[in-house]
Design an enzyme around this catalytic site. Structure first.
Site, PDB file in Angstrom:
ATOM      1  N   HIS A 118       4.422   9.227   6.795  1.00 50.79           N
ATOM      2  CA  HIS A 118       3.734   8.212   7.527  1.00 50.79           C
ATOM      3  C   HIS A 118       4.772   8.267   8.738  1.00 50.79           C
ATOM      4  O   HIS A 118       5.925   8.322   8.951  1.00 50.79           O
ATOM      5  CB  HIS A 118       3.470   7.116   7.053  1.00 50.79           C
ATOM      6  CG  HIS A 118       2.447   7.086   5.995  1.00 50.79           C
ATOM      7  ND1 HIS A 118       2.106   5.904   5.288  1.00 50.79           N
ATOM      8  CD2 HIS A 118       1.586   8.021   5.758  1.00 50.79           C
ATOM      9  CE1 HIS A 118       0.854   6.199   4.535  1.00 50.79           C
ATOM     10  NE2 HIS A 118       0.624   7.371   4.580  1.00 50.79           N
ATOM     11  N   GLU A 162       5.983   5.564  10.212  1.00 44.25           N
ATOM     12  CA  GLU A 162       7.163   4.630   9.959  1.00 44.25           C
ATOM     13  C   GLU A 162       8.273   5.309   9.166  1.00 44.25           C
ATOM     14  O   GLU A 162       9.730   5.288   9.610  1.00 44.25           O
ATOM     15  CB  GLU A 162       6.909   3.402   9.071  1.00 44.25           C
ATOM     16  CG  GLU A 162       5.572   2.822   9.775  1.00 44.25           C
ATOM     17  CD  GLU A 162       4.565   3.103   8.845  1.00 44.25           C
ATOM     18  OE1 GLU A 162       4.190   4.136   9.158  1.00 44.25           O
ATOM     19  OE2 GLU A 162       3.620   2.270   8.227  1.00 44.25           O
ATOM     20  N   CYS A 190       2.028   0.447   4.911  1.00 45.85           N
ATOM     21  CA  CYS A 190       1.729   0.686   3.257  1.00 45.85           C
ATOM     22  C   CYS A 190       2.577   0.231   2.698  1.00 45.85           C
ATOM     23  O   CYS A 190       3.734   0.041   3.323  1.00 45.85           O
ATOM     24  CB  CYS A 190       1.232   2.147   3.238  1.00 45.85           C
ATOM     25  SG  CYS A 190       2.240   3.184   3.028  1.00 45.85           S
ATOM     26  N   CYS A 211       5.861   2.471   2.701  1.00 44.07           N
ATOM     27  CA  CYS A 211       6.604   2.227   4.056  1.00 44.07           C
ATOM     28  C   CYS A 211       7.202   1.008   3.946  1.00 44.07           C
ATOM     29  O   CYS A 211       8.517   0.850   4.557  1.00 44.07           O
ATOM     30  CB  CYS A 211       5.798   2.556   5.161  1.00 44.07           C
ATOM     31  SG  CYS A 211       5.208   4.186   5.418  1.00 44.07           S
TER      32      CYS A 211
HETATM   33 ZN    ZN Z   1       2.900   4.192   5.007  1.00 44.31          ZN
END
Ligand code: ZN
Length: 146
Positions: free
Chosen positions: A73, A75, A101, A104
């Protein structure tokens, strides 16, 4: 914070968030493009977008158009980029174009990031809840606000 400081912070937040949106265009993922910036002392110290790990093919989706499990992701890419640098994310602000999420959120907490600004909501809000629980300031900016 007085209202003038508050207004200035909001303007900065919306500009950085717009930059994160532009940055998300770097993503070669088809299903979803997410961008992230990490800002500390008014300097952008890291950036990221969702994608496969370094050295892997630049294709996020499998034959069934499902996102590959090893896609990072935005992040996570921004945070791990700092791990490779001489910088520190401690006390920084993370700007991200979508709600983090839970995976993260864990990384954000452990990296010492103190504030996050995001725009799009995610179907699950357990990441945001975890950040709240960790005492991280979470700011949501709606599309009309930036
Ligand atoms: Zn994430």
């Amino acid at each position: 914070m007085d209202s003038e400081t508050n207004k200035k912070q909001k303007e900065l937040d919306s500009r950085y968030l717009r930059m994160a949106i532009i940055w998300s265009e770097n993503s070669y993922c088809i299903r979803r493009k997410v961008g992230a910036l990490i800002v500390k002392d008014k300097m952008i110290i890291s950036d990221g977008y969702n994608g496969t790990p370094s050295g892997f093919e630049n294709i996020c989706e499998d034959q069934n158009n499902k996102t590959k499990p090893y896609v990072l992701h935005a992040e996570a890419n921004a945070i791990t980029k700092i791990a490779r640098s001489n910088n520190s994310s401690n006390g920084a602000t993370l700007y991200v174009t979508a709600a983090p999420c839970i995976e993260c959120a864990k990384l954000i907490i452990q990296s010492g990031i103190k504030r996050i600004v995001y725009s799009e909501s995610y179907r699950l809000d357990d990441g945001i809840e975890l950040l709240d629980r960790a005492g991280i300031e979470v700011v949501f900016l709606d599309h009309e606000q930036y």
